[in-house]
Design an enzyme around this catalytic site. Structure first.
Site, PDB file in Angstrom:
ATOM      1  N   ASN A   1      -4.838   1.788  -1.278  1.00  0.00           N
ATOM      2  CA  ASN A   1      -5.207   0.732  -1.818  1.00  0.00           C
ATOM      3  C   ASN A   1      -6.392   1.108  -3.167  1.00  0.00           C
ATOM      4  OD1 ASN A   1      -7.546   1.806  -1.219  1.00  0.00           O
ATOM      5  ND2 ASN A   1      -8.777   0.034  -0.330  1.00  0.00           N
TER       6      ASN A   1
ATOM      7  N   GLY B   1      -1.146  -0.735   9.432  1.00  0.00           N
ATOM      8  CA  GLY B   1      -1.186   0.180   8.165  1.00  0.00           C
ATOM      9  C   GLY B   1      -2.907   0.328   8.015  1.00  0.00           C
TER      10      GLY B   1
ATOM     11  N   LYS C   1       0.833  -1.602   0.374  1.00  0.00           N
ATOM     12  CA  LYS C   1       0.166  -0.462  -0.105  1.00  0.00           C
ATOM     13  C   LYS C   1       0.810   1.769   0.120  1.00  0.00           C
ATOM     14  CE  LYS C   1      -4.558  -2.142   2.132  1.00  0.00           C
ATOM     15  NZ  LYS C   1      -4.988  -1.553   3.277  1.00  0.00           N
TER      16      LYS C   1
ATOM     17  N   TYR D   1     -11.436 -10.716   9.385  1.00  0.00           N
ATOM     18  CA  TYR D   1     -13.188 -11.118   9.177  1.00  0.00           C
ATOM     19  C   TYR D   1     -11.784 -13.048   8.665  1.00  0.00           C
ATOM     20  CZ  TYR D   1     -11.030  -9.511   4.768  1.00  0.00           C
ATOM     21  OH  TYR D   1      -9.908  -9.082   3.583  1.00  0.00           O
TER      22      TYR D   1
ATOM     23  N   ALA E   1      -1.296   0.315  15.139  1.00  0.00           N
ATOM     24  CA  ALA E   1      -0.762   1.331  14.770  1.00  0.00           C
ATOM     25  C   ALA E   1      -0.222   0.879  13.528  1.00  0.00           C
ATOM     26  CB  ALA E   1       0.159   1.920  15.972  1.00  0.00           C
TER      27      ALA E   1
HETATM   28  P1  NDP Z   1       0.285  -4.347  10.341  1.00  0.00           P
HETATM   29  O1  NDP Z   1       1.100  -5.375   9.913  1.00  0.00           O
HETATM   30  O2  NDP Z   1       1.065  -2.577   9.200  1.00  0.00           O
HETATM   31  O3  NDP Z   1       0.289  -3.735  11.488  1.00  0.00           O
HETATM   32  C1  NDP Z   1       0.068  -5.126  12.564  1.00  0.00           C
HETATM   33  C2  NDP Z   1      -0.631  -4.038  13.933  1.00  0.00           C
HETATM   34  O4  NDP Z   1      -0.737  -5.809  14.871  1.00  0.00           O
HETATM   35  C3  NDP Z   1       0.573  -3.257  14.767  1.00  0.00           C
HETATM   36  O5  NDP Z   1      -0.497  -2.036  15.047  1.00  0.00           O
HETATM   37  C4  NDP Z   1       1.332  -4.513  15.280  1.00  0.00           C
HETATM   38  O6  NDP Z   1       2.259  -4.104  16.555  1.00  0.00           O
HETATM   39  C5  NDP Z   1       0.275  -5.473  15.700  1.00  0.00           C
HETATM   40  N1  NDP Z   1       0.192  -6.554  16.135  1.00  0.00           N
HETATM   41  C6  NDP Z   1       0.962  -7.147  14.988  1.00  0.00           C
HETATM   42  N2  NDP Z   1       1.229  -8.807  16.396  1.00  0.00           N
HETATM   43  C7  NDP Z   1       0.677  -8.134  17.160  1.00  0.00           C
HETATM   44  C8  NDP Z   1       1.238  -8.960  18.542  1.00  0.00           C
HETATM   45  N3  NDP Z   1       1.874 -10.564  18.791  1.00  0.00           N
HETATM   46  N4  NDP Z   1       1.208  -8.043  19.802  1.00  0.00           N
HETATM   47  C9  NDP Z   1       0.293  -7.679  19.694  1.00  0.00           C
HETATM   48  N5  NDP Z   1       0.149  -6.894  18.199  1.00  0.00           N
HETATM   49  C10 NDP Z   1       0.895  -6.840  17.488  1.00  0.00           C
HETATM   50  O7  NDP Z   1      -0.398  -4.942   9.449  1.00  0.00           O
HETATM   51  P2  NDP Z   1      -2.511  -3.893   9.239  1.00  0.00           P
HETATM   52  O8  NDP Z   1      -2.336  -2.576  10.266  1.00  0.00           O
HETATM   53  O9  NDP Z   1      -1.745  -3.433   7.825  1.00  0.00           O
HETATM   54  O10 NDP Z   1      -3.778  -4.843   9.262  1.00  0.00           O
HETATM   55  C11 NDP Z   1      -3.906  -5.079  10.111  1.00  0.00           C
HETATM   56  C12 NDP Z   1      -5.248  -6.372  10.306  1.00  0.00           C
HETATM   57  O11 NDP Z   1      -5.936  -5.260   9.801  1.00  0.00           O
HETATM   58  C13 NDP Z   1      -4.720  -7.570   9.709  1.00  0.00           C
HETATM   59  O12 NDP Z   1      -5.584  -8.766  10.026  1.00  0.00           O
HETATM   60  C14 NDP Z   1      -5.983  -7.125   8.456  1.00  0.00           C
HETATM   61  O13 NDP Z   1      -6.313  -8.511   8.153  1.00  0.00           O
HETATM   62  C15 NDP Z   1      -7.241  -6.261   8.737  1.00  0.00           C
HETATM   63  N6  NDP Z   1      -7.112  -4.638   7.579  1.00  0.00           N
HETATM   64  C16 NDP Z   1      -9.004  -5.099   7.340  1.00  0.00           C
HETATM   65  C17 NDP Z   1      -9.451  -4.389   5.849  1.00  0.00           C
HETATM   66  C18 NDP Z   1     -10.890  -4.212   5.917  1.00  0.00           C
HETATM   67  O14 NDP Z   1     -11.150  -4.277   5.050  1.00  0.00           O
HETATM   68  N7  NDP Z   1     -11.726  -4.948   6.756  1.00  0.00           N
HETATM   69  C19 NDP Z   1      -8.468  -3.208   5.579  1.00  0.00           C
HETATM   70  C20 NDP Z   1      -7.162  -3.764   5.930  1.00  0.00           C
HETATM   71  C21 NDP Z   1      -6.494  -4.391   7.308  1.00  0.00           C
HETATM   72  P3  NDP Z   1       3.315  -3.412  15.971  1.00  0.00           P
HETATM   73  O15 NDP Z   1       3.312  -1.702  15.807  1.00  0.00           O
HETATM   74  O16 NDP Z   1       3.635  -3.441  17.670  1.00  0.00           O
HETATM   75  O17 NDP Z   1       4.011  -4.375  16.011  1.00  0.00           O
END
Ligand code: NDP
Length: 281
Positions: free
Chosen positions: A92, A135, A71, A223, A133
């Site tokens: 996106n 994407g 993205k 989802y 926090a």
């Molecule tokens: P990123 O990889 O950019 O961010 C992941 C986030 O999850 C970060 O805040 C990360 O924290 C946190 N995280 C990951 N593992 C852990 C853990 N073990 N403990 C605590 N926090 C954790 O992913 P995205 O932001 O792109 O996506 C997030 C979710 O949203 C995904 O599951 C994706 O499928 C969903 N999504 C759904 C959409 C929809 O249309 N419904 C659209 C876009 C995304 P840290 O920063 O500390 O690593």
């Protein structure tokens, strides 16, 4: 509006992308619009992504969706972009208006708001907690803040990442930050948005029931299988829960409108998609 007899080439790029629901969603939108659409899911790598998008455009493509992890790279490819994409530094959706006139948008945040509108109405005056926090959080924060919530808190495993996000959006609205451990001391919220990817590994952010006021909503951006851990946990705690399938369909509808000049009806598409996913469980 695109010419009705011509086939419009579209695609979604990601890694992985094989299981993307977008081709099925856009097929249904195309049927509604009575338009010929060829929407492919194309797997790319960081090395091949830019060239693969360029090839789609050279073959007459109208635009594409982009999912993780491209993205940010997609936003960088465009010559013009929406405020949402600029603030998120991610896109996106790309629209090819000419060989060197690409428009980038981030429809995730507006897609979320459209689904939330259906579930709870406007976010104005509400207390909102965003978990994560990454994407997805960056993609929705500006649109959420524009609704003028009473309070917006971003809680993340890495506090520094939450703070950087709050700073990036400071001109849109005030964002407070905390670590996941510090959530315990906060007063109850009207809406929790789970924007972590924990569900993909079978986990969930261990919330306590007092974080959500009675009648509040826990909305999971995840989802399908990734939504099951938090859904089960909320059920156990007696919290209102909703997954992010509606957001997926709504952000897709907004992309379709950008390419085709036709805004699809989403209710029926969402119902059918949910049935298909439930049958596959
Ligand atoms: P990123 O990889 O950019 O961010 C992941 C986030 O999850 C970060 O805040 C990360 O924290 C946190 N995280 C990951 N593992 C852990 C853990 N073990 N403990 C605590 N926090 C954790 O992913 P995205 O932001 O792109 O996506 C997030 C979710 O949203 C995904 O599951 C994706 O499928 C969903 N999504 C759904 C959409 C929809 O249309 N419904 C659209 C876009 C995304 P840290 O920063 O500390 O690593």
């Amino acid at each position: 509006m695109a010419e009705r007899n011509a086939v419009t080439r579209l695609a979604v790029f990601g890694q992985p992308v094989k299981h993307s629901l977008s081709p099925a969603i856009h097929r249904q939108f195309a049927r509604q619009a009575n338009a010929g659409v060829d929407y492919q899911a194309i797997e790319a790598t960081p090395e091949t992504f830019a060239q693969a998008v360029r090839e789609l455009q050279l073959k007459g493509g109208r635009g594409c969706n982009i999912t993780a992890p491209f993205k940010h790279a997609a936003w960088q490819l465009a010559q013009r972009c929406s405020d949402s994409a600029r603030r998120a530094e991610a896109a996106n959706t790309l629209v090819f208006d000419g060989p060197d006139d690409w428009y980038a948008d981030s429809t995730d945040g507006r897609g979320l708001l459209r689904d939330l509108q259906r579930l709870i109405g406007s976010l104005g005056g509400r207390r909102i907690l965003i978990l994560g926090a990454g994407g997805a959080a960056a993609g929705l924060l500006g649109d959420v803040l524009e609704q003028a919530p009473a309070t917006t808190v971003v809680a993340n495993r890495s506090l520094a990442r939450a703070e950087a996000l709050a700073e990036r959006f400071a001109d849109v609205g005030e964002v407070r930050t905390c670590s996941l451990e510090d959530l315990a001391g906060l007063p109850a919220f009207d809406l929790l948005l789970n924007a972590t990817s924990l569900g993909h590994a079978g986990g969930h952010p261990g919330l306590h029931a007092g974080l959500l006021r009675p009648g509040g909503l826990c909305y999971d951006l995840n989802y399908g299988a990734a939504a099951e851990p938090l859904r089960a946990y909320c059920q156990q705690l007696g919290l209102n829960y909703h997954d992010g399938l509606g957001m997926l369909v709504e952000q897709a509808a907004l992309s379709f409108e950008l390419w085709m000049g036709f805004m699809p009806r989403t209710d029926e598409v969402l119902r059918q998609l949910r049935e298909t996913l439930q049958a596959a469980r």
